[in-house]
Design a protein around this motif. Structure first.
Motif, PDB file in Angstrom:
ATOM      1  N   VAL A 325       0.813  -1.323  -0.113  1.00  0.00           N
ATOM      2  CA  VAL A 325      -0.073   0.023  -0.097  1.00  0.00           C
ATOM      3  C   VAL A 325       0.874   1.126   0.047  1.00  0.00           C
ATOM      4  CG1 VAL A 325      -2.004   1.229   1.289  1.00  0.00           C
ATOM      5  CG2 VAL A 325      -1.780  -1.415   1.349  1.00  0.00           C
ATOM      6  N   LYS A 326       0.911   2.222  -0.989  1.00  0.00           N
ATOM      7  CA  LYS A 326       1.555   3.314  -1.142  1.00  0.00           C
ATOM      8  C   LYS A 326       0.898   4.468  -0.486  1.00  0.00           C
ATOM      9  CE  LYS A 326       2.962   6.209  -4.799  1.00  0.00           C
ATOM     10  NZ  LYS A 326       2.785   6.836  -6.414  1.00  0.00           N
ATOM     11  N   TYR A 327      -0.379   4.702  -0.367  1.00  0.00           N
ATOM     12  CA  TYR A 327      -1.124   5.803   0.324  1.00  0.00           C
ATOM     13  C   TYR A 327      -1.727   5.470   1.552  1.00  0.00           C
ATOM     14  CZ  TYR A 327      -0.475   8.646  -4.017  1.00  0.00           C
ATOM     15  OH  TYR A 327       0.069   9.247  -5.096  1.00  0.00           O
ATOM     16  N   TRP A 328      -1.192   6.496   2.695  1.00  0.00           N
ATOM     17  CA  TRP A 328      -1.940   5.897   4.105  1.00  0.00           C
ATOM     18  C   TRP A 328      -2.532   7.056   4.607  1.00  0.00           C
ATOM     19  CZ3 TRP A 328      -1.364   1.264   6.679  1.00  0.00           C
ATOM     20  CH2 TRP A 328      -0.612   0.382   6.093  1.00  0.00           C
ATOM     21  N   ALA A 329      -3.636   7.193   5.237  1.00  0.00           N
ATOM     22  CA  ALA A 329      -4.287   8.128   5.868  1.00  0.00           C
ATOM     23  C   ALA A 329      -4.413   7.774   7.213  1.00  0.00           C
ATOM     24  CB  ALA A 329      -5.932   8.419   5.194  1.00  0.00           C
ATOM     25  N   THR A 330      -4.043   8.820   8.112  1.00  0.00           N
ATOM     26  CA  THR A 330      -4.044   8.401   9.653  1.00  0.00           C
ATOM     27  C   THR A 330      -5.427   8.496  10.236  1.00  0.00           C
ATOM     28  OG1 THR A 330      -3.619  10.790  10.097  1.00  0.00           O
ATOM     29  CG2 THR A 330      -1.543   9.301  10.093  1.00  0.00           C
ATOM     30  N   HIS A 392       5.930   6.431  -1.132  1.00  0.00           N
ATOM     31  CA  HIS A 392       4.901   6.215  -0.202  1.00  0.00           C
ATOM     32  C   HIS A 392       4.649   7.658   0.270  1.00  0.00           C
ATOM     33  CE1 HIS A 392       6.225   2.022  -0.154  1.00  0.00           C
ATOM     34  NE2 HIS A 392       5.010   1.691   0.453  1.00  0.00           N
ATOM     35  N   LYS A 393       3.215   7.961   0.503  1.00  0.00           N
ATOM     36  CA  LYS A 393       2.624   9.252   0.983  1.00  0.00           C
ATOM     37  C   LYS A 393       1.855   9.043   2.222  1.00  0.00           C
ATOM     38  CE  LYS A 393       4.712  10.868  -2.579  1.00  0.00           C
ATOM     39  NZ  LYS A 393       5.760  11.816  -2.630  1.00  0.00           N
ATOM     40  N   LYS A 467       5.907  20.215  13.492  1.00  0.00           N
ATOM     41  CA  LYS A 467       6.794  20.933  12.378  1.00  0.00           C
ATOM     42  C   LYS A 467       7.700  19.971  11.631  1.00  0.00           C
ATOM     43  CE  LYS A 467       9.850  24.994  11.883  1.00  0.00           C
ATOM     44  NZ  LYS A 467       8.880  25.918  11.221  1.00  0.00           N
ATOM     45  N   ALA A 468       8.143  19.041  12.426  1.00  0.00           N
ATOM     46  CA  ALA A 468       8.919  18.040  11.826  1.00  0.00           C
ATOM     47  C   ALA A 468       8.194  16.829  10.776  1.00  0.00           C
ATOM     48  CB  ALA A 468       9.791  17.171  12.728  1.00  0.00           C
ATOM     49  N   ASN A 469       6.920  16.858  10.972  1.00  0.00           N
ATOM     50  CA  ASN A 469       6.018  15.663  10.537  1.00  0.00           C
ATOM     51  C   ASN A 469       4.952  16.252   9.534  1.00  0.00           C
ATOM     52  OD1 ASN A 469       7.656  13.366  11.684  1.00  0.00           O
ATOM     53  ND2 ASN A 469       7.474  14.293  13.347  1.00  0.00           N
ATOM     54  N   ARG A 470       5.344  17.242   8.855  1.00  0.00           N
ATOM     55  CA  ARG A 470       3.951  17.709   7.853  1.00  0.00           C
ATOM     56  C   ARG A 470       3.600  16.423   6.857  1.00  0.00           C
ATOM     57  NH1 ARG A 470       5.018  21.568   4.449  1.00  0.00           N
ATOM     58  NH2 ARG A 470       2.892  22.418   4.486  1.00  0.00           N
ATOM     59  N   PRO A 471       2.270  16.383   6.517  1.00  0.00           N
ATOM     60  CA  PRO A 471       1.875  15.300   5.670  1.00  0.00           C
ATOM     61  C   PRO A 471       2.460  15.532   4.309  1.00  0.00           C
ATOM     62  CG  PRO A 471       0.105  16.055   6.991  1.00  0.00           C
ATOM     63  CD  PRO A 471       1.097  17.058   7.145  1.00  0.00           C
ATOM     64  N   ASP A 472       2.365  14.513   3.493  1.00  0.00           N
ATOM     65  CA  ASP A 472       2.576  14.794   2.188  1.00  0.00           C
ATOM     66  C   ASP A 472       1.630  15.144   1.254  1.00  0.00           C
ATOM     67  OD1 ASP A 472       5.101  13.581   2.508  1.00  0.00           O
ATOM     68  OD2 ASP A 472       4.075  11.654   2.553  1.00  0.00           O
ATOM     69  N   VAL A 473       0.128  14.817   1.542  1.00  0.00           N
ATOM     70  CA  VAL A 473      -0.946  15.091   0.926  1.00  0.00           C
ATOM     71  C   VAL A 473      -1.844  15.904   1.336  1.00  0.00           C
ATOM     72  CG1 VAL A 473      -2.668  14.067  -0.488  1.00  0.00           C
ATOM     73  CG2 VAL A 473      -0.218  12.815  -0.419  1.00  0.00           C
ATOM     74  N   PHE A 474      -2.505  16.861   0.819  1.00  0.00           N
ATOM     75  CA  PHE A 474      -3.797  17.448   1.614  1.00  0.00           C
ATOM     76  C   PHE A 474      -5.142  16.887   0.966  1.00  0.00           C
ATOM     77  CE2 PHE A 474      -6.113  20.764   3.601  1.00  0.00           C
ATOM     78  CZ  PHE A 474      -7.106  20.987   2.852  1.00  0.00           C
TER      79      PHE A 474
END
Length: 474
Positions: A325-330, A392-393, A467-474
């Motif tokens: 799986v490439k895309y992950w939503a928390t 991976h995003k 600050k150190a862990n901004r997501p890749d995708v909105f």
């Protein structure tokens, strides 16, 4: 009235952060009034002049807001302090200065299309993925099969959970929450995806679905929510089967780690006795706060049991399914499962002692934001180790009931912007950050801090984590 007054303080150098206010907002007419207005500034800490923007401490921001409120006071609003429901410019609560048309996102100002024309050959842009999404509780069914634990939604809907891991019901029939919209509706069977996933996926493929975002049921994988209590290997195998079936049909899998179904084992509740908030004797779910802070709850953040367990759960999923799986939503729609989960608003858990909707949604939201950031941190560490690729995003799925100004009046524009900030920006501002001249600021919207009776504060360590862990995708 077109002039501006720059308020400076002796011995302070603040060219980049000059505290400017329109003279009309200072009530400037004759010179004596100007002098009186400037005299008020002597009661504001000199550091406030330097902190406007990203450098303000919480105390300094509040001083600034209180100062501005005094200057903008009218006979009708002069009794209102900050924070408070009327804090802000006259007619624009939540804003030091009323927003204008140019401040509101397009396509406001009448630029919506008036018609939609289809012609043969039209297509989505290259890379556009046509897909759909679901939630585990809403589709899987099999609520008491193969070792699944109880979720807060099983408890909320009154499912018979006697004897299941994490259950708070000792004898059937189990009570149904008074906040449950349709009494008798449960996720016991739902779409029966647990048994019919092959048929469902075949139908997706036949319809041309290119991607499918589904959520993993935390209480199915970790029945009590506590990883050390044991992992359900039948659940691990089930989601491998789902992912493999999707890939075999040419449908890209996208995983949501959490879509509202908190394991009940992580939140104590009782139908017959009271539970104390901010008390470590009890498991408090997303509402965990430091002992003894119930009058002004301090979210436990990184030290919260639910945050630690979510991080362990996220790590398990990434290690187990990351190669497929490439895309992950928390999280999915954090606003919904926090804002609507208190005060009888219709979402689980809606239980005492976390029922006050002015307080507990914001405690829960704070812990959710930190849990998200912790999961992203694990994601980044796995990328650095080569366990996940740079392709991976990671993201979070937020939701917004869109609002538009009724007219172009500043008050209507402010009302619409306030609604957007209080729902979408509540989560997006801390998680994605708001771009400033000095970088990204990760904090709650100022409009919420100005007007709500309670808002938690991020610690310095929490802000650094975000600050150190901004997501890749909105």
């Amino acid at each position: 009235n077109s002039a501006r007054v720059v308020v400076a303080f002796p011995g302070r150098h603040c060219p980049a952060h000059s505290f400017e206010m329109p003279t009309s907002s200072l009530g400037i007419r004759p010179i004596p009034v100007l002098i009186a207005a400037l005299a008020v500034t002597t009661f504001v800490s000199p550091s406030v002049a330097d902190c406007v923007g990203d450098g303000c401490s919480e105390v300094e921001e509040l001083q600034l807001l209180q100062f501005t409120s005094r200057q903008d006071a009218t006979p009708e609003s002069s009794s209102q302090g900050c924070p408070g429901p009327s804090c802000g410019a006259p007619g624009c609560p939540g804003f030091i200065k009323c927003p204008t048309e140019d401040d509101f996102p397009m396509p406001f100002k009448g630029s919506y299309p008036t018609s939609y024309t289809y012609r043969e050959g039209m297509h989505f842009p290259k890379g556009f993925k046509w897909g759909l999404g679901t939630a585990s509780y809403q589709i899987e069914g099999a609520y008491n099969e193969d070792g699944r634990g109880v979720s807060i939604w099983d408890t909320f809907s009154g499912a018979n959970t006697v004897g299941m891991p994490g259950s708070v019901c000792e004898q059937a029939p189990c009570p149904v929450s008074s906040a449950m919209g349709i009494k008798g509706a449960t996720g016991n069977v739902a779409n029966d995806f647990y048994h019919k996933y092959k048929q469902d996926i075949a139908m997706m493929a036949s319809m041309g679905v290119q991607s499918y975002r589904f959520s993993v049921a935390w209480p199915r994988v970790v029945p009590t929510g506590v990883t050390s209590d044991g992992i359900n290997q039948k659940a691990i195998a089930f989601y491998h089967d789902v992912i493999d079936e999707l890939i075999a049909h040419g449908v890209e899998p996208i995983i949501t780690m959490y879509h509202w179904d908190l394991p009940q084992g992580l939140q104590d509740m009782s139908w017959n006795s009271s539970i104390a908030a901010c008390d470590s004797k009890y498991k408090q779910g997303w509402y965990e706060c430091a002992d003894g802070t119930v009058d002004n709850p301090q979210p436990s953040g990184m030290s919260a049991l639910v945050v630690k367990e979510f991080t362990s759960y996220a790590t398990l999923l990434l290690k187990e399914y990351g190669s497929k799986v490439k895309y992950w939503a928390t999280f999915n729609e954090a606003w919904t499962f926090t804002f609507l989960a208190s005060g009888g608003r219709g979402k689980a858990p809606n239980v005492q002692p976390w029922y006050d909707a002015d307080v507990w949604p914001y405690v829960a939201g704070h812990n959710v934001i930190i849990a998200h950031a912790m999961a992203v941190s694990v994601f980044r560490q796995m990328q650095e180790k080569g366990e996940l690729t740079k392709e991976h995003k990671v993201l979070i799925t937020n939701n917004q009931d869109w609002r538009e100004p009724l007219t172009t009046s500043p008050s209507d524009i402010a009302a619409a912007e306030y609604a957007l900030e209080g729902q979408l920006a509540w989560y997006c501002d801390p998680i994605y950050g708001v771009k400033t001249q000095s970088g990204y600021k990760h904090d709650y919207p100022k409009s919420m801090k100005m007007t709500l009776p309670y808002m938690p504060n991020f610690t310095k360590q929490e802000k650094q984590l975000l600050k150190a862990n901004r997501p890749d995708v909105f």
